[in-house]
Structures are given as structure tokens and as C-alpha cells.
Design a protein around this motif. Structure first.
Motif, mmCIF file in Angstrom:
data_model
loop_
_atom_site.group_PDB
_atom_site.id
_atom_site.type_symbol
_atom_site.label_atom_id
_atom_site.label_comp_id
_atom_site.label_asym_id
_atom_site.label_seq_id
_atom_site.Cartn_x
_atom_site.Cartn_y
_atom_site.Cartn_z
ATOM 1 N N ARG A 92 67.637 62.727 12.534
ATOM 2 C CA ARG A 92 68.686 62.397 11.564
ATOM 3 C C ARG A 92 68.116 62.257 10.161
ATOM 4 N NH1 ARG A 92 70.597 59.586 16.104
ATOM 5 N NH2 ARG A 92 69.436 57.695 15.566
ATOM 6 N N ARG A 93 66.877 61.798 10.069
ATOM 7 C CA ARG A 93 66.243 61.625 8.760
ATOM 8 C C ARG A 93 65.754 62.947 8.171
ATOM 9 N NH1 ARG A 93 62.441 56.209 9.039
ATOM 10 N NH2 ARG A 93 63.872 54.865 10.192
ATOM 11 N N GLN A 94 65.613 63.968 9.008
ATOM 12 C CA GLN A 94 65.103 65.267 8.553
ATOM 13 C C GLN A 94 66.144 66.345 8.869
ATOM 14 O OE1 GLN A 94 62.208 65.606 6.906
ATOM 15 N NE2 GLN A 94 61.647 63.454 7.142
ATOM 16 N N PRO A 95 67.242 66.375 8.134
ATOM 17 C CA PRO A 95 68.333 67.297 8.479
ATOM 18 C C PRO A 95 67.969 68.773 8.352
ATOM 19 C CG PRO A 95 68.725 66.278 6.344
ATOM 20 C CD PRO A 95 67.556 65.564 6.941
ATOM 21 N N GLY A 96 66.899 69.094 7.622
ATOM 22 C CA GLY A 96 66.504 70.492 7.469
ATOM 23 C C GLY A 96 65.705 71.040 8.635
ATOM 24 N N VAL A 97 65.345 70.194 9.582
ATOM 25 C CA VAL A 97 64.530 70.624 10.720
ATOM 26 C C VAL A 97 65.365 71.475 11.675
ATOM 27 C CG1 VAL A 97 63.359 69.814 12.807
ATOM 28 C CG2 VAL A 97 62.858 68.755 10.601
ATOM 29 N N ARG A 98 64.873 72.666 11.979
ATOM 30 C CA ARG A 98 65.561 73.560 12.922
ATOM 31 C C ARG A 98 64.887 73.575 14.292
ATOM 32 N NH1 ARG A 98 65.184 76.858 8.333
ATOM 33 N NH2 ARG A 98 63.607 78.173 9.358
ATOM 34 N N THR A 99 63.590 73.242 14.323
ATOM 35 C CA THR A 99 62.834 73.303 15.573
ATOM 36 C C THR A 99 62.111 71.982 15.798
ATOM 37 O OG1 THR A 99 62.476 75.677 15.288
ATOM 38 C CG2 THR A 99 61.068 74.538 16.880
ATOM 39 N N LEU A 100 62.294 71.412 16.980
ATOM 40 C CA LEU A 100 61.596 70.190 17.370
ATOM 41 C C LEU A 100 60.582 70.527 18.453
ATOM 42 C CD1 LEU A 100 61.261 67.054 17.584
ATOM 43 C CD2 LEU A 100 63.101 67.134 19.303
ATOM 44 N N VAL A 101 59.331 70.123 18.210
ATOM 45 C CA VAL A 101 58.276 70.238 19.215
ATOM 46 C C VAL A 101 57.781 68.824 19.496
ATOM 47 C CG1 VAL A 101 56.050 71.253 19.823
ATOM 48 C CG2 VAL A 101 57.631 72.509 18.331
ATOM 49 N N VAL A 102 57.701 68.460 20.759
ATOM 50 C CA VAL A 102 57.258 67.120 21.124
ATOM 51 C C VAL A 102 55.930 67.199 21.864
ATOM 52 C CG1 VAL A 102 59.578 66.128 21.192
ATOM 53 C CG2 VAL A 102 58.604 67.165 23.261
ATOM 54 N N GLY A 103 55.200 66.105 21.870
ATOM 55 C CA GLY A 103 53.923 66.099 22.576
ATOM 56 C C GLY A 103 53.206 64.788 22.419
ATOM 57 N N GLY A 104 51.909 64.844 22.687
ATOM 58 C CA GLY A 104 51.093 63.646 22.599
ATOM 59 C C GLY A 104 49.873 63.798 23.481
ATOM 60 N N ARG A 105 49.160 62.689 23.629
ATOM 61 C CA ARG A 105 47.979 62.709 24.477
ATOM 62 C C ARG A 105 48.185 61.776 25.664
ATOM 63 N NH1 ARG A 105 43.599 60.630 25.248
ATOM 64 N NH2 ARG A 105 42.490 62.473 24.459
ATOM 65 N N SER A 106 47.745 62.215 26.834
ATOM 66 C CA SER A 106 47.743 61.421 28.050
ATOM 67 C C SER A 106 49.138 60.871 28.365
ATOM 68 C CB SER A 106 46.684 60.316 27.938
ATOM 69 O OG SER A 106 46.413 59.758 29.203
ATOM 70 N N SER A 107 49.308 59.552 28.344
ATOM 71 C CA SER A 107 50.618 58.964 28.619
ATOM 72 C C SER A 107 51.685 59.495 27.668
ATOM 73 C CB SER A 107 50.542 57.436 28.505
ATOM 74 O OG SER A 107 51.817 56.848 28.570
ATOM 75 N N GLY A 108 51.313 59.692 26.408
ATOM 76 C CA GLY A 108 52.262 60.224 25.441
ATOM 77 C C GLY A 108 52.719 61.622 25.787
ATOM 78 N N ALA A 109 51.827 62.425 26.371
ATOM 79 C CA ALA A 109 52.201 63.760 26.815
ATOM 80 C C ALA A 109 53.183 63.684 27.973
ATOM 81 C CB ALA A 109 50.956 64.539 27.231
ATOM 82 N N ARG A 110 52.990 62.731 28.868
ATOM 83 C CA ARG A 110 53.913 62.568 29.988
ATOM 84 C C ARG A 110 55.301 62.175 29.498
ATOM 85 N NH1 ARG A 110 52.056 58.637 34.456
ATOM 86 N NH2 ARG A 110 53.721 59.755 35.544
ATOM 87 N N VAL A 111 55.362 61.252 28.558
ATOM 88 C CA VAL A 111 56.650 60.840 27.994
ATOM 89 C C VAL A 111 57.347 62.043 27.361
ATOM 90 C CG1 VAL A 111 57.784 59.419 26.240
ATOM 91 C CG2 VAL A 111 55.928 58.454 27.617
ATOM 92 N N ALA A 112 56.593 62.811 26.597
ATOM 93 C CA ALA A 112 57.168 63.982 25.929
ATOM 94 C C ALA A 112 57.733 64.963 26.947
ATOM 95 C CB ALA A 112 56.112 64.648 25.054
ATOM 96 N N CYS A 113 57.014 65.198 28.035
ATOM 97 C CA CYS A 113 57.498 66.117 29.066
ATOM 98 C C CYS A 113 58.770 65.595 29.727
ATOM 99 C CB CYS A 113 56.423 66.327 30.132
ATOM 100 S SG CYS A 113 54.997 67.314 29.598
#
Length: 204
Positions: A92-113
Motif C-alpha cells: 500500500r505504501r508503494q503503489p508503483g510496485v508491479r512485481t512482488l518478490v518475497v524471500g529471506g534466510r532460513s526461517s524467513g525463507a520458510r515464512v515467505a514460501c
């Protein structure tokens, strides 16, 4: 441009550190930290640096339990709930964003998936994905990678948490000599991710 802010979630305040390129980004990369670590892990910092230079916006998210000073992670459902709230607020704060990529390391990667579909992500970057607890290969978490979305996994060949196997939508890059922390060559890890993001058309 860099800024840090807190976002209210049902599990308490989370912190977001946002780095933006000079021009308005069309792709936002949102990254989470490991269970007992933080967003200043060398691989996350290196990835932030190359991604911003390539024109992406990067947001690194500190989960509420870490903001509260706890090292033991919250249950998976709480992590996912807080993450989903934060990602929605960031979009919502970045209305110009057309593509979202999520990720992270270890536990953060699991959350992203686990939440990638729910937040509308186009792809996933999983650093040091913990395939199973050390010494417990029978407790595989491979199913979490089966989102159907383009996914890049970067793991060390000496990671005691195991190394996932590539699949139809999952690319696996194995880094020789690296363990779970991926500390030996963070710039090299970041370059692998950037090359993949470019192949997907998400980075300049």
C-alpha cells in the motif's frame, strides 16, 4: 534512500527497513531473517545492496518477537500472520510496485514460501532453506517449496539442515564450502540471486 519504520501487526509491532533506488521501483523484494538472527545477516545485506543498485526496492522485515527482544521464534502461524500484514502494508505504501518478490534466510525463507500465494508474490528467494532439522532428514520441509511459483534456493553444500532438490519451478544453487550461515562469500550469493532475478525480468 533508506528508512526504518514500525508496522502494527496482530502479533505486535514489526520493524521494516526499506531501501529504495533513486528511481521509483517497479519490483519490491521483501526479505525475512532467520529464527535467532536479524536482518543484518551478511547474505541479506549483500542481497539488499545488489538489488537496490539494480533498481529494486528492498524491505527487510524484523518479526515482532525479535522487536520485543526475544530470540526464540514465535509459532509458524504467528510468523505468517505478522509477515502477511507487513507485506500488505508495504504494498500500500508503494503503489508503483508491479512485481512482488518475497524471500529471506532460513526461517524467513520458510515464512515467505508458506505465504507467497496469499500475498500475491510473483516469485521467492530462499537463502539457506532449512530442509530438515540437523540429523533428522525424515522431518523434511520440502513441501513448503512446492508453491508453483518461480523459486530460487541458495544453500551451502555443508549445511547441516540439508539441501533441497530442484523441481519444476524450483532452482537450487549449491555453494561449495558454505554452511547454514552463508558467510564465506555473501557477494557471490547475492550475485547468484541477482542473475536469477534478471532472468525472470524483475531486475535491471
Amino acid at each position: 534512500m533508506q528508512r526504518s519504520d514500525e508496522i502494527t501487526t496482530p502479533r505486535g509491532p514489526a520493524r521494516v527497513d526499506v531501501d529504495l533506488p533513486r528511481s521509483r521501483p517497479s519490483t519490491l523484494l521483501v526479505l525475512g531473517h532467520g529464527a535467532g538472527g536479524g536482518i543484518d545477516a551478511p547474505d541479506l545485506v549483500a542481497l539488499r545492496d545488489v538489488a537496490v543498485r539494480a533498481g529494486l526496492g528492498v524491505a527487510r522485515v524484523t518479526q515482532p518477537y525479535r522487536v520485543a527482544g526475544r530470540r526464540a521464534p514465535a509459532p509458524a502461524g504467528q510468523l505468517d500472520e505478522a509477515w502477511t500484514t507487513v507485506v500488505g502494508d508495504l504494498l500500500r505504501r508503494q503503489p508503483g510496485v508491479r512485481t512482488l518478490v518475497v524471500g529471506g534466510r532460513s526461517s524467513g525463507a520458510r515464512v515467505a514460501c508458506r505465504t507467497a500465494r496469499a500475498v500475491g508474490a510473483a516469485g521467492i528467494v530462499a537463502l539457506a532453506f532449512p530442509l530438515h532439522p540437523p540429523g533428522r532428514p525424515e522431518r523434511s520441509r520440502a513441501a513448503e517449496l512446492e508453491t508453483g511459483l518461480p523459486t530460487l534456493v541458495v544453500n551451502g553444500d555443508r549445511d547441516p539442515f540439508g539441501v533441497p532438490v530442484a523441481g519444476p519451478t524450483v532452482r537450487v544453487e549449491v555453494r561449495p564450502g558454505e554452511r547454514h550461515d552463508l558467510r564465506q562469500d555473501p557477494p557471490g550469493t547475492a550475485d547468484l540471486v541477482l542473475a536469477w532475478l534478471r532472468r525472470q525480468g524483475w531486475a535491471g
